[in-house]
Write an enzyme that holds these catalytic residues in place. Structure first.
Site, PDB file in Angstrom:
ATOM      1  N   TYR A 148      -3.567   5.387   6.016  1.00  0.00           N
ATOM      2  CA  TYR A 148      -2.763   4.000   6.232  1.00  0.00           C
ATOM      3  C   TYR A 148      -1.273   4.003   5.550  1.00  0.00           C
ATOM      4  O   TYR A 148      -0.354   3.814   6.166  1.00  0.00           O
ATOM      5  CB  TYR A 148      -3.717   2.885   5.907  1.00  0.00           C
ATOM      6  N   GLU A 202       0.872  -1.234   0.141  1.00  0.00           N
ATOM      7  CA  GLU A 202      -0.125  -0.123   0.117  1.00  0.00           C
ATOM      8  C   GLU A 202       0.831   1.043   0.041  1.00  0.00           C
ATOM      9  O   GLU A 202       0.386   2.234  -0.506  1.00  0.00           O
ATOM     10  CB  GLU A 202      -0.953  -0.020   1.256  1.00  0.00           C
ATOM     11  N   LYS A 215       2.525   4.182   7.181  1.00  0.00           N
ATOM     12  CA  LYS A 215       3.525   3.029   6.872  1.00  0.00           C
ATOM     13  C   LYS A 215       4.802   3.378   6.320  1.00  0.00           C
ATOM     14  O   LYS A 215       5.798   2.535   6.496  1.00  0.00           O
ATOM     15  CB  LYS A 215       2.506   1.853   6.016  1.00  0.00           C
TER      16      LYS A 215
HETATM   17  P1  NAP Z   1      -5.267  -7.514  11.319  1.00  0.00           P
HETATM   18  O1  NAP Z   1      -5.671  -8.839  11.324  1.00  0.00           O
HETATM   19  O2  NAP Z   1      -5.859  -6.209  11.281  1.00  0.00           O
HETATM   20  O3  NAP Z   1      -4.270  -7.584  12.709  1.00  0.00           O
HETATM   21  C1  NAP Z   1      -3.652  -6.532  13.296  1.00  0.00           C
HETATM   22  C2  NAP Z   1      -3.426  -6.582  14.772  1.00  0.00           C
HETATM   23  O4  NAP Z   1      -2.879  -5.320  15.616  1.00  0.00           O
HETATM   24  C3  NAP Z   1      -4.636  -6.795  15.486  1.00  0.00           C
HETATM   25  O5  NAP Z   1      -4.477  -8.018  16.412  1.00  0.00           O
HETATM   26  C4  NAP Z   1      -5.065  -5.706  16.489  1.00  0.00           C
HETATM   27  O6  NAP Z   1      -5.432  -5.910  17.750  1.00  0.00           O
HETATM   28  C5  NAP Z   1      -3.529  -5.111  16.568  1.00  0.00           C
HETATM   29  N1  NAP Z   1      -3.454  -3.792  16.949  1.00  0.00           N
HETATM   30  C6  NAP Z   1      -4.281  -2.684  16.477  1.00  0.00           C
HETATM   31  N2  NAP Z   1      -4.079  -1.660  16.993  1.00  0.00           N
HETATM   32  C7  NAP Z   1      -3.221  -1.819  18.066  1.00  0.00           C
HETATM   33  C8  NAP Z   1      -2.674  -1.133  19.359  1.00  0.00           C
HETATM   34  N3  NAP Z   1      -3.029   0.292  19.489  1.00  0.00           N
HETATM   35  N4  NAP Z   1      -1.891  -1.758  20.013  1.00  0.00           N
HETATM   36  C9  NAP Z   1      -1.454  -2.997  19.905  1.00  0.00           C
HETATM   37  N5  NAP Z   1      -1.991  -4.064  18.860  1.00  0.00           N
HETATM   38  C10 NAP Z   1      -2.767  -2.940  18.111  1.00  0.00           C
HETATM   39  O7  NAP Z   1      -3.827  -7.297  10.189  1.00  0.00           O
HETATM   40  P2  NAP Z   1      -2.988  -8.477   9.624  1.00  0.00           P
HETATM   41  O8  NAP Z   1      -3.930  -8.857   8.377  1.00  0.00           O
HETATM   42  O9  NAP Z   1      -2.783  -9.681  10.538  1.00  0.00           O
HETATM   43  O10 NAP Z   1      -1.823  -7.602   9.327  1.00  0.00           O
HETATM   44  C11 NAP Z   1      -0.540  -7.684  10.184  1.00  0.00           C
HETATM   45  C12 NAP Z   1       0.388  -6.474   9.729  1.00  0.00           C
HETATM   46  O11 NAP Z   1       0.792  -6.724   8.447  1.00  0.00           O
HETATM   47  C13 NAP Z   1      -0.538  -5.294  10.027  1.00  0.00           C
HETATM   48  O12 NAP Z   1       0.644  -4.380  10.194  1.00  0.00           O
HETATM   49  C14 NAP Z   1      -0.689  -4.916   8.611  1.00  0.00           C
HETATM   50  O13 NAP Z   1      -0.753  -3.608   8.415  1.00  0.00           O
HETATM   51  C15 NAP Z   1       0.449  -5.479   7.862  1.00  0.00           C
HETATM   52  N6  NAP Z   1       0.189  -5.839   6.538  1.00  0.00           N
HETATM   53  C16 NAP Z   1      -0.791  -6.759   5.972  1.00  0.00           C
HETATM   54  C17 NAP Z   1      -1.015  -7.308   4.622  1.00  0.00           C
HETATM   55  C18 NAP Z   1      -2.193  -8.328   4.324  1.00  0.00           C
HETATM   56  O14 NAP Z   1      -2.481  -8.334   3.303  1.00  0.00           O
HETATM   57  N7  NAP Z   1      -2.893  -8.876   5.555  1.00  0.00           N
HETATM   58  C19 NAP Z   1      -0.318  -6.785   3.702  1.00  0.00           C
HETATM   59  C20 NAP Z   1       0.860  -6.112   4.023  1.00  0.00           C
HETATM   60  C21 NAP Z   1       1.073  -5.460   5.489  1.00  0.00           C
HETATM   61  P3  NAP Z   1      -6.943  -6.491  18.083  1.00  0.00           P
HETATM   62  O15 NAP Z   1      -7.022  -8.188  17.685  1.00  0.00           O
HETATM   63  O16 NAP Z   1      -7.097  -6.230  19.497  1.00  0.00           O
HETATM   64  O17 NAP Z   1      -7.700  -5.699  17.116  1.00  0.00           O
HETATM   65  N1  GDD Z   2     -12.658  -3.648   1.862  1.00  0.00           N
HETATM   66  C1  GDD Z   2     -13.472  -3.613   0.750  1.00  0.00           C
HETATM   67  N2  GDD Z   2     -14.650  -3.771   0.606  1.00  0.00           N
HETATM   68  N3  GDD Z   2     -12.481  -3.400  -0.408  1.00  0.00           N
HETATM   69  C2  GDD Z   2     -13.396  -3.302  -1.703  1.00  0.00           C
HETATM   70  C3  GDD Z   2     -14.690  -3.398  -1.597  1.00  0.00           C
HETATM   71  C4  GDD Z   2     -15.419  -3.674  -0.475  1.00  0.00           C
HETATM   72  O1  GDD Z   2     -16.578  -3.750  -0.401  1.00  0.00           O
HETATM   73  N4  GDD Z   2     -15.297  -3.306  -2.972  1.00  0.00           N
HETATM   74  C5  GDD Z   2     -13.988  -3.161  -3.843  1.00  0.00           C
HETATM   75  N5  GDD Z   2     -12.990  -3.172  -2.573  1.00  0.00           N
HETATM   76  C6  GDD Z   2     -11.754  -2.872  -3.200  1.00  0.00           C
HETATM   77  C7  GDD Z   2     -10.940  -1.887  -2.499  1.00  0.00           C
HETATM   78  O2  GDD Z   2     -11.215  -0.507  -3.110  1.00  0.00           O
HETATM   79  C8  GDD Z   2      -9.341  -2.192  -2.782  1.00  0.00           C
HETATM   80  O3  GDD Z   2      -9.010  -1.533  -3.969  1.00  0.00           O
HETATM   81  C9  GDD Z   2      -9.472  -3.701  -3.091  1.00  0.00           C
HETATM   82  O4  GDD Z   2     -10.894  -4.125  -2.921  1.00  0.00           O
HETATM   83  C10 GDD Z   2      -8.743  -4.351  -1.809  1.00  0.00           C
HETATM   84  O5  GDD Z   2      -9.209  -3.908  -0.466  1.00  0.00           O
HETATM   85  P1  GDD Z   2      -9.004  -4.475   1.070  1.00  0.00           P
HETATM   86  O6  GDD Z   2      -9.320  -5.944   0.878  1.00  0.00           O
HETATM   87  O7  GDD Z   2      -9.646  -3.708   1.961  1.00  0.00           O
HETATM   88  O8  GDD Z   2      -7.427  -4.474   1.131  1.00  0.00           O
HETATM   89  P2  GDD Z   2      -6.370  -3.459   0.793  1.00  0.00           P
HETATM   90  O9  GDD Z   2      -5.709  -3.720  -0.597  1.00  0.00           O
HETATM   91  O10 GDD Z   2      -7.233  -2.065   0.741  1.00  0.00           O
HETATM   92  O11 GDD Z   2      -5.412  -3.384   1.920  1.00  0.00           O
HETATM   93  C11 GDD Z   2      -4.835  -4.752   2.435  1.00  0.00           C
HETATM   94  O12 GDD Z   2      -3.710  -5.010   1.697  1.00  0.00           O
HETATM   95  C12 GDD Z   2      -2.635  -4.116   2.078  1.00  0.00           C
HETATM   96  C13 GDD Z   2      -1.469  -4.531   1.266  1.00  0.00           C
HETATM   97  O13 GDD Z   2      -1.647  -3.917  -0.351  1.00  0.00           O
HETATM   98  C14 GDD Z   2      -4.932  -4.730   3.884  1.00  0.00           C
HETATM   99  O14 GDD Z   2      -4.555  -5.822   4.530  1.00  0.00           O
HETATM  100  C15 GDD Z   2      -3.757  -3.757   4.308  1.00  0.00           C
HETATM  101  O15 GDD Z   2      -3.481  -3.639   5.835  1.00  0.00           O
HETATM  102  C16 GDD Z   2      -2.408  -4.116   3.745  1.00  0.00           C
HETATM  103  O16 GDD Z   2      -1.264  -3.303   3.825  1.00  0.00           O
END
Ligand code: NAP
Ligand code: GDD
Length: 328
Positions: free
Chosen positions: A154, A131, A158
């Site tokens: 966001y 992102e 980051k």
């Molecule tokens: P997630 O499911 O949203 O988990 C985030 C965790 O952070 C949750 O357990 C949340 O706690 C905790 N948290 C939020 N605010 C906090 C605070 N103030 N203090 C301590 N803990 C806090 O995210 P994820 O998908 O596992 O992603 C893990 C990390 O990778 C995140 O940093 C995300 O931005 C990054 N990332 C994710 C993706 C992806 O596609 N999944 C891609 C690139 C980077 P609660 O459970 O209490 O809400």
């Molecule tokens: N959430 C959501 N809900 N997204 C939608 C929807 C909807 O109803 N309809 C379309 N989208 C489109 C969003 O506009 C975006 O372009 C795409 O689907 C993916 O949205 P998300 O699944 O919310 O993920 P993200 O790409 O914005 O962010 C996730 O990936 C990032 C890495 O590229 C998150 O996990 C971030 O924490 C992470 O950094």
């Protein structure tokens, strides 16, 4: 506890990636400490799903509370810290820009300072993200050399955390690294994210619990992989002799529309157009239209490749949600 066991502190342990990483580290013999923030009723479902809740030691702390991070790092002095905690939903980050900045940007500075002052041999992993690239791309893909052009509070927070992580490495010779991960999903993905929203919605439609699925931009494209694969890349980054930053993704992308079509198909529902409505509430003030990794470095240096294909991922998530509703 095995005295020789390595120790890891995982923040964000209750989210999606935390449980997959905890499972991996436990299998590798680590003692895992999971940081949770103060909740009246914490939710251990994701750790339960992976069967590791009882194997993790919990410590309380909040990314916005510097003293809690200092105390945690000073007390545990872990071998490795994986900072996964974040306000991770891009869509909410406009409405909660300050909170997002405090957790995702300043929280990282606090944690890095705690390591620098109280446990400088601790290795640090920062959960950076594709992102950060936003509109930036190099001939249609993103890699470690692509310029950042974040499109959301966001993404901006980051980018700050990314550079702080680099700066602590360059300024104080700490072992700090960034995993720039592209989207990764799983059956325990948060329900707000589009993939899980779709698979949950499809399952509800299948069982007659819902008639419609409301979505935003169906044309957005993402490089989607499986979370279980991606935590292996995090771990490998931390085992390198020298800290470095890596892009992690599959190298291909698909549109939200393609995800929808496949999900309905796997649930055995034809005519997906009959059920899907677009709703402007789910569109973003500034969209990231397309993300696609070029994961050459992670292939070469970490010898990491994803095992789960896009089709397998969609099927895995659909099957898991159908199963949930089957017994509901
Ligand atoms: P997630 O499911 O949203 O988990 C985030 C965790 O952070 C949750 O357990 C949340 O706690 C905790 N948290 C939020 N605010 C906090 C605070 N103030 N203090 C301590 N803990 C806090 O995210 P994820 O998908 O596992 O992603 C893990 C990390 O990778 C995140 O940093 C995300 O931005 C990054 N990332 C994710 C993706 C992806 O596609 N999944 C891609 C690139 C980077 P609660 O459970 O209490 O809400
Ligand atoms: N959430 C959501 N809900 N997204 C939608 C929807 C909807 O109803 N309809 C379309 N989208 C489109 C969003 O506009 C975006 O372009 C795409 O689907 C993916 O949205 P998300 O699944 O919310 O993920 P993200 O790409 O914005 O962010 C996730 O990936 C990032 C890495 O590229 C998150 O996990 C971030 O924490 C992470 O950094």
């Amino acid at each position: 506890m095995n005295r020789m066991a390595k120790t890891a502190l995982v923040t964000g342990i209750l989210g999606q990636d935390g449980p997959y990483l905890a499972k991996l580290l436990i299998e590798k013999g680590y003692k895992v400490f999971g940081m949770i923030r103060r909740y009246s009723n914490p939710n251990y479902d994701n750790l339960d799903y992976l069967g590791v809740t009882k194997k993790v030691d919990f410590v309380e702390g909040d990314m916005t509370d510097e003293s809690s991070l200092i105390n945690t790092v000073r007390t545990l002095r872990p071998d490795e810290v994986y900072n996964l905690a974040a306000q991770s939903f891009v869509g909410d980050s406009w409405q909660m820009a300050k909170l997002t900045t405090e957790v995702n940007a300043l929280g990282v500075l606090y944690l890095l300072n705690a390591i620098k002052f109280f446990s400088p041999t601790t290795k640090f992993y920062q959960a950076s993200t594709s992102e950060m690239f936003g509109l930036g791309n190099t001939n249609g893909y993103q890699d470690e050399n692509t310029t950042f052009h974040p499109r959301s509070p966001y993404g901006i927070a980051k980018v700050y955390a990314y550079w702080m992580t680099v700066n602590f490495r360059e300024s104080y010779s700490l072992f700090t690294c960034n995993g720039i991960l592209f989207n990764h999903e799983s059956p325990i993905r948060g329900i707000q994210f589009v993939t899980r929203k779709i698979t949950d919605g499809v399952a509800r439609i299948k069982y007659g619990l819902s008639k419609k699925l409301s979505l935003g931009n169906l044309d957005a494209k993402r490089d989607w992989g499986f979370a279980g694969d991606y935590v292996e890349a995090m771990y490998r980054m931390m085992q390198q002799k020298k800290p470095d930053d890596f892009v992690v993704g599959t190298g291909e992308n698909h549109s939200v529309r393609e995800f929808v079509e496949l999900a309905f198909h796997y649930a055995g529902i034809s005519n997906w157009e009959k059920y899907v409505v677009t709703d402007p509430r789910f569109k973003r003030p500034a969209e990231v239209y397309e993300l696609k990794s070029r994961p050459t470095k992670v292939h070469k240096v970490l010898e990491w490749k994803p095992k789960v294909s896009f089709k397998k991922l969609v099927k895995m998530m659909v099957d898991a949600d159908l199963k949930r509703f089957e017994y509901a």
